[in-house]
Motif scaffolding. Structure first.
Motif, PDB file in Angstrom:
ATOM      1  N   LEU A  29       0.866  -1.168   0.000  1.00  0.00           N
ATOM      2  CA  LEU A  29       0.000   0.000   0.000  1.00  0.00           C
ATOM      3  C   LEU A  29       0.903   1.218   0.000  1.00  0.00           C
ATOM      4  O   LEU A  29       1.644   1.465   0.963  1.00  0.00           O
ATOM      5  N   ASP A  30       0.879   1.959  -1.101  1.00  0.00           N
ATOM      6  CA  ASP A  30       1.706   3.157  -1.266  1.00  0.00           C
ATOM      7  C   ASP A  30       1.184   4.246  -0.335  1.00  0.00           C
ATOM      8  O   ASP A  30       0.013   4.601  -0.377  1.00  0.00           O
ATOM      9  N   LEU A  31       2.049   4.779   0.501  1.00  0.00           N
ATOM     10  CA  LEU A  31       1.662   5.813   1.459  1.00  0.00           C
ATOM     11  C   LEU A  31       2.115   7.205   1.035  1.00  0.00           C
ATOM     12  O   LEU A  31       1.945   8.160   1.793  1.00  0.00           O
ATOM     13  N   MET A  42       5.658   2.717   2.417  1.00  0.00           N
ATOM     14  CA  MET A  42       4.616   1.753   2.089  1.00  0.00           C
ATOM     15  C   MET A  42       4.411   0.749   3.203  1.00  0.00           C
ATOM     16  O   MET A  42       5.325   0.465   3.976  1.00  0.00           O
ATOM     17  N   LEU A  43       3.187   0.253   3.272  1.00  0.00           N
ATOM     18  CA  LEU A  43       2.904  -0.933   4.057  1.00  0.00           C
ATOM     19  C   LEU A  43       3.030  -2.099   3.092  1.00  0.00           C
ATOM     20  O   LEU A  43       2.595  -2.012   1.937  1.00  0.00           O
ATOM     21  N   ASN A  44       3.604  -3.193   3.544  1.00  0.00           N
ATOM     22  CA  ASN A  44       3.791  -4.356   2.697  1.00  0.00           C
ATOM     23  C   ASN A  44       3.356  -5.598   3.463  1.00  0.00           C
ATOM     24  O   ASN A  44       3.947  -5.922   4.497  1.00  0.00           O
ATOM     25  N   ALA A  45       2.299  -6.254   2.970  1.00  0.00           N
ATOM     26  CA  ALA A  45       1.832  -7.507   3.565  1.00  0.00           C
ATOM     27  C   ALA A  45       2.572  -8.646   2.886  1.00  0.00           C
ATOM     28  O   ALA A  45       2.604  -8.720   1.650  1.00  0.00           O
ATOM     29  N   LEU A 117       6.223  -1.931   7.620  1.00  0.00           N
ATOM     30  CA  LEU A 117       6.260  -0.555   7.137  1.00  0.00           C
ATOM     31  C   LEU A 117       7.670  -0.326   6.609  1.00  0.00           C
ATOM     32  O   LEU A 117       8.640  -0.523   7.341  1.00  0.00           O
ATOM     33  N   GLU A 118       7.776   0.024   5.323  1.00  0.00           N
ATOM     34  CA  GLU A 118       9.074   0.254   4.688  1.00  0.00           C
ATOM     35  C   GLU A 118       9.211   1.718   4.304  1.00  0.00           C
ATOM     36  O   GLU A 118       8.246   2.323   3.859  1.00  0.00           O
ATOM     37  N   SER A 119      10.429   2.230   4.421  1.00  0.00           N
ATOM     38  CA  SER A 119      10.689   3.581   3.923  1.00  0.00           C
ATOM     39  C   SER A 119      12.092   3.637   3.334  1.00  0.00           C
ATOM     40  O   SER A 119      13.019   2.978   3.824  1.00  0.00           O
TER      41      SER A 119
END
Length: 137
Positions: A29-31, A42-45, A117-119
């Motif tokens: 999910l692009d934040l 982004m959140l990444n499942a 949560l990735e950045s």
């Protein structure tokens, strides 16, 4: 006024459902606020059977926080030898980490429903072939 985005159970469950339905068994999910945003958030499942290749980022550190579930984080040398591994997730000694610029790494999901949560710095660019390390065996 734009409403606040909450990382609540419903959002995480929806993202996990999408990951389970995705042939890659992961969904992000692009934040970012717009495609022109010069940061990556982004959140990444990640489901347990997803394959995240060994890769590196040559222009940015990658910072990860495990929101839900558990991952095994692996670091590698230039020959593909594992140099470090650890478990990260809520309830573990480690809940997040930063991978330095240029370090080969990958995340392995250990639990269904894992969300991270990735950045990273800079605008999104796909990982090039030169930045994916193919197994030598």
């Amino acid at each position: 006024i734009v409403p606040t985005m909450r990382f609540d159970k419903k959002l995480l469950d929806d993202l996990t459902r999408q990951a389970k339905e995705n042939p890659r068994l992961r969904q992000n999910l692009d934040l970012r606020t717009s495609p022109a945003d010069t940061s990556q958030r982004m959140l990444n499942a990640l489901e347990p059977e997803t394959v995240v290749p060994i890769h590196r980022h040559n222009t940015t550190t990658e910072t990860v926080a495990v929101i839900r579930g558990k991952i095994k984080q692996c670091m590698y040398d230039n020959d593909g030898n594992e140099t470090e591994t650890f478990i990260a997730g809520p309830g573990e000694d480690c809940v997040g980490f930063s991978v330095p610029v240029g370090v080969w790494h990958r995340s392995i999901s250990l639990e269904s429903g894992t969300v991270i949560l990735e950045s990273k710095d800079g605008a999104f660019t796909p990982i090039s072939k030169e930045d994916i390390l193919e197994p030598q065996n």
